[in-house]
Scaffold this active site. Structure first.
Site, mmCIF file in Angstrom:
data_model
loop_
_atom_site.group_PDB
_atom_site.id
_atom_site.type_symbol
_atom_site.label_atom_id
_atom_site.label_comp_id
_atom_site.label_asym_id
_atom_site.label_seq_id
_atom_site.Cartn_x
_atom_site.Cartn_y
_atom_site.Cartn_z
ATOM 1 N N SER A 370 0.881 -1.153 0.000
ATOM 2 C CA SER A 370 0.000 0.000 0.000
ATOM 3 C C SER A 370 0.921 1.205 0.000
ATOM 4 O O SER A 370 1.690 1.389 0.927
ATOM 5 C CB SER A 370 -0.875 -0.023 1.251
ATOM 6 O OG SER A 370 -1.451 1.234 1.434
ATOM 7 N N ARG A 371 0.848 1.984 -1.075
ATOM 8 C CA ARG A 371 1.799 3.093 -1.170
ATOM 9 C C ARG A 371 1.459 4.239 -0.222
ATOM 10 O O ARG A 371 2.223 5.164 -0.068
ATOM 11 C CB ARG A 371 1.871 3.585 -2.617
ATOM 12 C CG ARG A 371 2.626 2.609 -3.495
ATOM 13 C CD ARG A 371 2.890 3.167 -4.862
ATOM 14 N NE ARG A 371 2.024 2.556 -5.846
ATOM 15 C CZ ARG A 371 2.191 1.344 -6.354
ATOM 16 N NH1 ARG A 371 3.204 0.597 -5.958
ATOM 17 N NH2 ARG A 371 1.372 0.847 -7.247
ATOM 18 N N ILE A 372 0.304 4.166 0.406
ATOM 19 C CA ILE A 372 -0.050 5.184 1.389
ATOM 20 C C ILE A 372 0.755 4.961 2.670
ATOM 21 O O ILE A 372 1.093 5.896 3.377
ATOM 22 C CB ILE A 372 -1.566 5.128 1.691
ATOM 23 C CG1 ILE A 372 -2.369 5.317 0.416
ATOM 24 C CG2 ILE A 372 -1.962 6.135 2.740
ATOM 25 C CD1 ILE A 372 -2.148 6.632 -0.296
#
Ligand code: ATP
Ligand code: MG
Length: 517
Positions: A370-372
């Site tokens: 998850s790039r968040i």
């Protein structure tokens, strides 16, 4: 003020499956709706030498060559509103659950549907309430957005702990057939109960039976009341399958624009790409890679762009997307999956081998990201889940290396044992999402090595019952956890006490538990 409607009348010249060539319409917009008879509509997708090309929607078997076509020169719009909650609609947002028409008038006031604007948009008079939304709407601009900062709790321990999702994020669910992709999304919908999130399940090109199962599940768990189901089956005309994700997105935008949080599932975009490929090939557009037309990337990215988190001046609403995509034999380098990987903020990769080995949800932590990142997690969650993913991936590697060895060192044996505990820790039953507090308690138990001293059966028992036990016997602790979601020294001590009390009461062996820190 009177508005003048210009209507043109044309004629169908040719029909090819669900595509019609229409003559006599001199003014048209791409993406505009045209009406043919009572039950059929068309969506304009192209022009050739004085003809327009339209995908047919609705009861296309009623259409004949020579039929009249009526066109109002305006973008394609659909109704949207609160009335859609709990309903099942088709690609044109028309009800298909037999519960009658959907009331979309805002607060009972008659509205002008020509003007559509975003909240905070000062250029339009704010008294205008909109009732119909254009389906192919531009995504909110950068200045209207803020970085994603609030968590969307899926209730799936593996995801919340290792690939946390933020409100406004787009997370791809990718995997082979029958690996639990849909289940991840339905679990997330179930977990939104009482959290004020509007959920939309968009079924694209799937069978009636699979949709029926999902609707029944939502009904049974009381989740349908805050969910909208938007569906185009495999048997629906190609045009409807092409249109349906945009319809779902538009219905979501209605709520997003009013400051609400929306969660949308697209199940699945592979079928969407197939439908579009079929239509494009019928239109004799040049095929590209895998015979998909060249604009398939644009088609999906245009959709994905519409997710996001509005800034407070624009209402602060958000829309989170979970697009699902099928792979063949785990190949994520396929055209459609790799396109979608590149336009989403991370992917959850479902693995067939894991699924068959009983590790469910079968999330491959090595390939899921998850790039968040963990900035959307609560402080307690962030602290407890820090190295979890890495530990699990390392265990998987170790397992591969030691598979054929007969004897391993004591340290490795211990690492393997820890890994097994972790595997069991991540295993979760279908349709039983955890609350955020439950997740924190379980993670805390893992970190305190409480689970390491339990047998397989006991871990399951512990996971099932500990939270109920705390709620019942130590309501103050449960309350504090729910309120703060932060682990202070006091709270840690109290949870430790709860664990000791739990084991004492259930007569479980805890001799090895490391109570000192
Ligand atoms: P398809 O490719 O057909 O869409 P899918 O990848 O969406 O399949 P699901 O339909 O979600 O997979 O799940 C397949 C089966 O696995 C279902 O019968 C479901 O009940 C089961 N399943 C999914 N998740 C779990 C879980 N966590 N525990 C136990 N069973 C599960
Ligand atoms: Mg599925």
């Amino acid at each position: 003020m009177q508005t003048i409607q210009i209507q043109e009348v044309g004629k169908i010249k040719e029909i090819k499956k669900s595509i019609a060539k229409i003559t006599g319409l001199s003014r048209c917009l791409i993406g505009q709706l045209v009406r043919i008879g009572e039950h059929v509509q068309g969506i304009v997708v192209g022009f050739v030498r004085g003809e327009i090309i339209a995908f047919l929607l609705g009861k296309i078997e009623e259409v004949r060559v020579g039929d009249r076509v009526y066109s109002n020169i305006e973008p394609f719009k659909i109704p949207a509103g609160e009335g859609f909650l709990g309903r099942i609609v088709d690609a044109l947002a028309e009800p298909m659950d037999g519960k009658g028409i959907i009331e979309t008038r805002d607060e009972g006031r008659e509205t002008r549907d020509e003007i559509v604007h975003r909240p905070g948009d000062r250029s339009e008079r704010s008294s205008v309430i909109h009732r119909r939304y254009p389906v192919f709407r531009r995504a909110p601009g950068v200045l209207q957005r803020v970085p994603i900062h609030r968590p969307l709790e899926t209730g799936i321990l593996t995801i919340d702990a290792t690939v946390p999702i933020g409100r406004g994020q787009r997370e791809l669910i990718v995997g082979d057939r029958m690996t639990g992709k849909t289940s991840i999304c339905t679990n997330t919908i179930l977990n939104q109960k009482g959290r004020g999130v509007v959920c939309i399940y968009c079924c694209i090109g799937r069978t009636y039976a699979s949709l029926y199962k999902i609707v029944e599940l939502l009904k049974e768990k009381g989740a349908l009341e805050y969910t909208i189901v938007v569906a185009a089956y495999a048997a629906s005309p190609g045009g409807e399958q092409y249109l349906v994700p945009y319809t779902a997105c538009t219905l979501g935008e209605y709520f997003m624009d009013r400051g609400r949080d929306v969660f949308v599932v697209f199940d699945d975009l592979t079928k969407h790409a197939w439908a579009y490929r079929q239509l494009s090939l019928l239109l004799e557009r040049p095929p590209g890679r895998d015979a998909y037309p060249g604009d398939i990337f644009y088609l999906h990215s245009q959709l994905m762009e519409r997710a996001g988190q509005y800034s407070p001046e624009f209402g602060g609403g958000s829309m989170t997307f979970f697009p699902i995509v099928d792979t063949l034999q785990g190949d994520v380098t396929g055209y459609i999956p790799s396109n979608l990987v590149s336009m989403t903020d991370g992917q959850i990769y479902m693995n067939t081998a894991l699924f068959n080995s009983g590790f469910r949800p079968a999330i491959d932590l090595g390939l899921s990201v998850s790039r968040i990142g963990n900035k959307v997690q609560s402080p307690a969650m962030r602290e407890l889940s820090g190295m979890l993913r890495l530990e699990y991936v390392r265990y998987k590697e170790l397992l591969k290396i030691t598979r054929f060895k007969t004897s391993v060192s004591e340290q490795v044996t211990k690492q393997l044992k820890d890994g097994e505990v972790l595997t069991q820790f991540f295993t979760q039953m279908n349709n039983e999402p955890y609350t955020a507090e439950e997740e924190i308690v379980l993670l805390y138990a893992l970190r305190r090595k409480v689970l390491s001293v339990l047998s397989t059966g006991e871990i399951d028992y512990f996971k099932k019952n500990i939270h109920g036990f705390i709620g019942e016997r130590f309501p103050a602790v449960a309350h504090r956890l729910a309120e703060k979601r932060e682990l202070t020294g006091d709270l840690r001590r109290e949870i430790d006490e709860c664990f000791v009390e739990f084991f004492k009461e259930k007569g479980m062996e805890i001799s090895g538990m490391e109570m000192e820190r």
